[in-house]
Design an enzyme around this catalytic site. Structure first.
Site, mmCIF file in Angstrom:
data_model
loop_
_atom_site.group_PDB
_atom_site.id
_atom_site.type_symbol
_atom_site.label_atom_id
_atom_site.label_comp_id
_atom_site.label_asym_id
_atom_site.label_seq_id
_atom_site.Cartn_x
_atom_site.Cartn_y
_atom_site.Cartn_z
ATOM 1 N N LYS A 172 95.563 14.858 61.844
ATOM 2 C CA LYS A 172 94.860 16.154 61.785
ATOM 3 C C LYS A 172 93.395 15.951 61.374
ATOM 4 O O LYS A 172 92.495 16.630 61.871
ATOM 5 C CB LYS A 172 95.581 17.083 60.802
ATOM 6 C CG LYS A 172 94.866 18.375 60.497
ATOM 7 C CD LYS A 172 94.766 19.358 61.659
ATOM 8 C CE LYS A 172 93.867 20.524 61.286
ATOM 9 N NZ LYS A 172 93.800 21.556 62.291
ATOM 10 N N LYS A 240 86.784 22.603 53.707
ATOM 11 C CA LYS A 240 87.867 21.892 53.008
ATOM 12 C C LYS A 240 88.338 20.701 53.841
ATOM 13 O O LYS A 240 88.524 19.593 53.336
ATOM 14 C CB LYS A 240 88.989 22.899 52.732
ATOM 15 C CG LYS A 240 90.280 22.367 52.168
ATOM 16 C CD LYS A 240 91.346 22.091 53.219
ATOM 17 C CE LYS A 240 91.764 23.273 54.046
ATOM 18 N NZ LYS A 240 92.805 22.971 55.036
HETATM 19 P P1 NAP Z 1 94.233 32.065 55.449
HETATM 20 O O1 NAP Z 1 94.212 33.132 56.482
HETATM 21 O O2 NAP Z 1 93.165 32.043 54.410
HETATM 22 O O3 NAP Z 1 95.656 32.145 54.704
HETATM 23 C C1 NAP Z 1 95.974 31.311 53.623
HETATM 24 C C2 NAP Z 1 97.390 31.614 53.176
HETATM 25 O O4 NAP Z 1 97.706 30.722 52.079
HETATM 26 C C3 NAP Z 1 97.588 33.041 52.643
HETATM 27 O O5 NAP Z 1 98.887 33.466 52.962
HETATM 28 C C4 NAP Z 1 97.412 32.835 51.131
HETATM 29 O O6 NAP Z 1 98.045 33.842 50.349
HETATM 30 C C5 NAP Z 1 98.130 31.506 50.962
HETATM 31 N N1 NAP Z 1 97.731 30.817 49.715
HETATM 32 C C6 NAP Z 1 96.533 30.245 49.439
HETATM 33 N N2 NAP Z 1 96.547 29.681 48.226
HETATM 34 C C7 NAP Z 1 97.794 29.886 47.714
HETATM 35 C C8 NAP Z 1 98.428 29.529 46.508
HETATM 36 N N3 NAP Z 1 97.782 28.840 45.540
HETATM 37 N N4 NAP Z 1 99.703 29.903 46.316
HETATM 38 C C9 NAP Z 1 100.367 30.606 47.285
HETATM 39 N N5 NAP Z 1 99.833 30.970 48.461
HETATM 40 C C10 NAP Z 1 98.553 30.607 48.680
HETATM 41 O O7 NAP Z 1 94.238 30.612 56.107
HETATM 42 P P2 NAP Z 1 94.739 30.130 57.553
HETATM 43 O O8 NAP Z 1 93.572 30.158 58.475
HETATM 44 O O9 NAP Z 1 96.001 30.812 57.907
HETATM 45 O O10 NAP Z 1 94.998 28.576 57.230
HETATM 46 C C11 NAP Z 1 96.194 28.115 56.609
HETATM 47 C C12 NAP Z 1 96.263 26.595 56.767
HETATM 48 O O11 NAP Z 1 96.282 26.267 58.156
HETATM 49 C C13 NAP Z 1 95.067 25.860 56.138
HETATM 50 O O12 NAP Z 1 95.484 24.642 55.585
HETATM 51 C C14 NAP Z 1 94.179 25.632 57.352
HETATM 52 O O13 NAP Z 1 93.305 24.531 57.161
HETATM 53 C C15 NAP Z 1 95.204 25.383 58.436
HETATM 54 N N6 NAP Z 1 94.720 25.649 59.804
HETATM 55 C C16 NAP Z 1 94.045 26.804 60.102
HETATM 56 C C17 NAP Z 1 93.612 27.019 61.409
HETATM 57 C C18 NAP Z 1 92.859 28.267 61.827
HETATM 58 O O14 NAP Z 1 92.271 28.268 62.923
HETATM 59 N N7 NAP Z 1 92.835 29.339 61.028
HETATM 60 C C19 NAP Z 1 93.874 26.074 62.402
HETATM 61 C C20 NAP Z 1 94.584 24.931 62.073
HETATM 62 C C21 NAP Z 1 94.993 24.728 60.772
HETATM 63 P P3 NAP Z 1 97.311 35.241 50.047
HETATM 64 O O15 NAP Z 1 97.662 36.140 51.203
HETATM 65 O O16 NAP Z 1 97.892 35.680 48.765
HETATM 66 O O17 NAP Z 1 95.828 34.956 49.949
#
Ligand code: NAP
Length: 296
Positions: A172, A240
């Site tokens: 990744k 990050k």
């Molecule tokens: P996001 O929309 O910011 O969502 C993050 C999620 O993680 C939310 O449900 C949040 O809960 C939860 N969370 C964060 N810290 C936490 C903690 N300490 N304890 C419990 N829950 C926690 O992010 P996302 O874009 O979905 O990304 C999620 C992951 O996928 C990341 O690692 C990112 O790098 C990866 N990713 C993202 C993409 C993209 O295009 N977005 C693509 C590939 C990979 P709350 O609702 O309470 O805030």
């Protein structure tokens, strides 16, 4: 009886991924730190839980998609974490992007309780999560990958077993070196196009399907020229990933020229308070240097 699936983390990615599991007919239970985010999925058929431990005690396969390494650690080994509820024989699949090194430690902690783990980070953006077309890079034991395959196939199109624990996360990071390099090239190209007085939409139409085409250009180029900064992936999370790359490269002794440049450009934008914008807002750092706005 079908495996009970648990999904932790209903963010931009997790919501679409969970929806595809429900659509594929899996019985799904969810948990999210901000509980109100569970309502939408509950209305679509998911069960809800009160903590990661509660979820784990009721599920055979426990999937996570949360933000960063400390968040995955908190969800797995924290006070009400998965580790305290999971039954021996269950399988944890971490689909967040986190440190490969920390992944290996978590796999060992879970194994000590008889729980298997796969790292299965994804690529394909919010669009790929919603459409079930993610690329999934998997690290872990072959038998666990075989067990996880039907679940992964409900969320992704290209599923590649790349090695043992941590290898999925390392691949990744390779993916993210390509993503940020692509993003930088796209932003620089659009800045040049604007300075040259070109019609930006026609420019995108002309180059997107040739040798310079990319997912980034097709999906985020149009957003840039419309000044649409809604995030598929936020600058804070992109940064990050860049930090994870630079940490790993430092340990490996490998120079990372373009990636470290992007790290510094994103730092400028974070300092300007733009961390919640989409990662394509990278163009704003170049605009600042050039004094030009890349607008159709
Ligand atoms: P996001 O929309 O910011 O969502 C993050 C999620 O993680 C939310 O449900 C949040 O809960 C939860 N969370 C964060 N810290 C936490 C903690 N300490 N304890 C419990 N829950 C926690 O992010 P996302 O874009 O979905 O990304 C999620 C992951 O996928 C990341 O690692 C990112 O790098 C990866 N990713 C993202 C993409 C993209 O295009 N977005 C693509 C590939 C990979 P709350 O609702 O309470 O805030």
């Amino acid at each position: 009886m079908a495996d009970q699936i648990g999904f932790i983390g209903l963010g931009i990615m997790g919501r679409g991924m969970t929806r595809n599991l429900i659509k594929a007919g899996f019985p799904v239970t969810v948990w999210n730190r901000t509980p109100s985010r569970m309502a939408e999925l509950a209305a679509e058929g998911a069960g809800t839980s009160t903590s990661p431990a509660d979820l784990a005690s009721r599920c055979d396969v426990i999937i996570l998609c949360v933000s960063d390494t400390p968040d995955v650690q908190a969800v797995i080994t924290g006070e009400h974490g998965v580790l305290h509820g999971a039954r021996p024989g269950s399988l944890v699949i971490d689909m967040s992007t986190i440190s490969p090194h920390a992944t290996r430690d978590l796999a060992a902690a879970l194994a000590a309780k008889g729980v298997a783990m796969l790292d299965a980070p994804v690529s394909g953006g919010s669009e790929g999560a919603a459409r079930g077309t993610l690329a999934i890079m998997v690290g872990g034991k072959t038998e666990d990958v075989a067990r996880a395959m039907p679940v992964l196939q409900a969320m992704g199109k290209t599923i590649t077993h790349v090695g043992d624990h941590g290898a999925g996360q390392t691949v990744k990071l390779v993916n993210q070196i390509l993503v940020v390099g692509n993003a930088l090239a796209m932003c620089e190209a659009l800045l040049f196009a604007k300075a040259g007085g070109l019609d930006l939409q026609k420019t995108l139409d002309a180059v997107s399907s040739g040798a310079a085409g990319s997912w980034m250009l097709s999906n985020r180029g149009p957003q840039i020229i419309k000044r649409d900064w809604r995030p598929g992936f936020t600058i804070d999370l992109q940064q990050k990933d860049v930090r994870l790359i630079l940490d790993a490269a430092d340990q490996l002794g490998v120079p990372m020229l373009a990636t470290s440049l992007v790290f510094n450009l994103y730092r400028v934008l974070q300092t300007d308070g733009l961390g919640a914008e989409g990662n394509h807002a990278l163009v704003k750092a170049l605009e600042k240097l050039a004094g030009i706005e890349v607008k159709q």
